[in-house]
Write an enzyme that holds these catalytic residues in place. Structure first.
Site, PDB file in Angstrom:
ATOM      1  N   HIS A  43      40.225 -21.180   9.410  1.00  0.00           N
ATOM      2  CA  HIS A  43      39.648 -20.281  10.423  1.00  0.00           C
ATOM      3  C   HIS A  43      38.139 -20.520  10.473  1.00  0.00           C
ATOM      4  CE1 HIS A  43      39.995 -15.992  12.265  1.00  0.00           C
ATOM      5  NE2 HIS A  43      38.903 -16.572  12.714  1.00  0.00           N
ATOM      6  N   HIS A  50      32.886 -19.567   5.592  1.00  0.00           N
ATOM      7  CA  HIS A  50      33.781 -20.268   4.663  1.00  0.00           C
ATOM      8  C   HIS A  50      34.061 -21.687   5.168  1.00  0.00           C
ATOM      9  CE1 HIS A  50      36.605 -18.283   7.342  1.00  0.00           C
ATOM     10  NE2 HIS A  50      36.436 -17.104   6.775  1.00  0.00           N
ATOM     11  N   GLU A  74      42.758 -21.555  13.487  1.00  0.00           N
ATOM     12  CA  GLU A  74      42.728 -20.262  14.158  1.00  0.00           C
ATOM     13  C   GLU A  74      41.282 -19.850  14.393  1.00  0.00           C
ATOM     14  OE1 GLU A  74      44.920 -17.980  11.201  1.00  0.00           O
ATOM     15  OE2 GLU A  74      43.065 -17.466  10.175  1.00  0.00           O
ATOM     16  N   THR A 111      36.930  -9.719   8.713  1.00  0.00           N
ATOM     17  CA  THR A 111      38.113 -10.559   8.902  1.00  0.00           C
ATOM     18  C   THR A 111      38.780 -10.115  10.200  1.00  0.00           C
ATOM     19  OG1 THR A 111      40.188 -11.285   7.877  1.00  0.00           O
ATOM     20  CG2 THR A 111      39.544  -9.003   7.473  1.00  0.00           C
ATOM     21  N   HIS A 202      48.321 -11.845   7.849  1.00  0.00           N
ATOM     22  CA  HIS A 202      47.241 -10.965   7.382  1.00  0.00           C
ATOM     23  C   HIS A 202      47.746 -10.004   6.338  1.00  0.00           C
ATOM     24  CE1 HIS A 202      43.135  -9.763   7.346  1.00  0.00           C
ATOM     25  NE2 HIS A 202      42.900 -10.686   8.263  1.00  0.00           N
ATOM     26  N   GLY A 224      46.445 -16.349   2.987  1.00  0.00           N
ATOM     27  CA  GLY A 224      45.276 -16.885   2.304  1.00  0.00           C
ATOM     28  C   GLY A 224      44.764 -16.026   1.170  1.00  0.00           C
TER      29      GLY A 224
HETATM   30  N1  PXP Z   1      45.943 -14.800  10.463  1.00  0.00           N
HETATM   31  C1  PXP Z   1      44.682 -14.656  10.917  1.00  0.00           C
HETATM   32  C2  PXP Z   1      44.451 -14.707  12.393  1.00  0.00           C
HETATM   33  C3  PXP Z   1      43.609 -14.499  10.040  1.00  0.00           C
HETATM   34  O1  PXP Z   1      42.364 -14.364  10.505  1.00  0.00           O
HETATM   35  C4  PXP Z   1      43.865 -14.499   8.652  1.00  0.00           C
HETATM   36  C5  PXP Z   1      42.725 -14.399   7.694  1.00  0.00           C
HETATM   37  O2  PXP Z   1      41.931 -15.526   7.819  1.00  0.00           O
HETATM   38  C6  PXP Z   1      45.187 -14.656   8.226  1.00  0.00           C
HETATM   39  C7  PXP Z   1      46.216 -14.785   9.159  1.00  0.00           C
HETATM   40  C8  PXP Z   1      45.548 -14.673   6.764  1.00  0.00           C
HETATM   41  O3  PXP Z   1      45.267 -13.420   6.210  1.00  0.00           O
HETATM   42  P1  PXP Z   1      45.176 -13.249   4.622  1.00  0.00           P
HETATM   43  O4  PXP Z   1      43.981 -14.041   4.179  1.00  0.00           O
HETATM   44  O5  PXP Z   1      45.009 -11.777   4.442  1.00  0.00           O
HETATM   45  O6  PXP Z   1      46.442 -13.785   4.067  1.00  0.00           O
END
Ligand code: PXP
Length: 248
Positions: A43, A50, A74, A111, A202, A224
């Site tokens: 991302h 990052h 993303e 985030t 997320h 992540g």
């Molecule tokens: N999807 C999107 C659009 C995100 O921005 C993130 C975080 O970068 C994630 C998924 C993954 O979330 P997490 O880091 O909480 O697993």
């Protein structure tokens, strides 16, 4: 089986806390792929907090030639160029990921914390979706489980949606959980019925993932933060295995 795409933002965050290239994001991507991760997600943001553009280029070079491993970028398609950040769409076009997940985030957000409100943004977003699709990329939209918004995602031609699972994760262990889960289930069913694929992400973790992955036709989760924390405790190779086992 739902695919596991490992989000490597947090490895880059750790690297950025010092000079140099340690930990090495590309080496960690390779490790995840070697352990059976189905994809790598990053991302990039204009503030480069990052993932940096150079990471995206190096990861594209690593992942794109590997058959059956997906590279997913993303971010906010309207993020402009800033210093050596070329702009989100420009970076995506240069590196040609398999999937591009468009997210309505801003630099002031810690985030991603909500999906697109397409009632007001569909017109602006539709040409971006078409532009990326014309180059062969799959385009996914980060969405809340709102049925009206999901219909609009289909109308503007999204290939997939990624359901924002933050509220589902926050409800874990509360009496709100089942109702929130059912909203996501209904949203996923509608998206599937409309011909879109369904991803999710997320705040998913080893506790809350199994229930979410019971949603039929859930194609992919990107994980992540919790994955990185689990990697500290159990090692990254074991963490990939643990998440894959839950998804199997
Ligand atoms: N999807 C999107 C659009 C995100 O921005 C993130 C975080 O970068 C994630 C998924 C993954 O979330 P997490 O880091 O909480 O697993």
């Amino acid at each position: 089986m739902t695919a596991l795409s490992v989000n490597l933002n947090k490895i880059a965050l750790l690297r950025n806390s010092r000079e140099g290239n340690y930990p090495n994001v590309v080496e960690h991507a390779q490790l995840c792929i070697d352990q059976g991760a189905d994809g790598i997600t990053v991302h990039p943001r204009p503030d480069q907090r990052h993932i940096r553009p150079s990471d995206v280029r190096q990861l594209a070079a690593l992942v794109s030639p590997i058959p059956d491993v997906e590279f997913n970028i993303e971010g906010n398609p309207f993020a402009p160029a800033m210093a050596d950040y070329p702009g989100f769409v420009e970076l995506v076009e240069e590196t040609q990921p398999d999937q591009c997940t468009l997210v309505p985030d801003g630099d002031d957000q810690l985030t991603s914390d909500h999906g697109f409100y397409l009632t007001s943004s569909a017109e602006q977003l539709a040409p971006v979706i078409q532009r990326l699709q014309k180059q062969g990329m799959r385009v996914s939209l980060f969405m809340d489980p709102d049925l009206e918004q999901i219909k609009l995602a289909s109308q503007i031609g999204a290939d997939r949606i990624e359901l924002y699972t933050g509220p589902y994760a926050a409800a874990w262990g509360t009496d709100q959980l089942q109702a929130i889960f059912e909203q996501h289930l209904a949203a996923a069913e509608l998206a599937t019925e409309l011909g879109m694929g369904v991803n999710a992400g997320h705040d998913l973790n080893l506790d809350n993932l199994t229930k979410f992955a019971s949603i039929p036709d859930l194609l992919e989760v990107s994980i992540g933060h919790a994955f990185t924390v689990d990697s500290l405790a159990m090692g990254m190779a074991n963490a990939v295995q643990a998440y894959r086992e839950l998804l199997a």
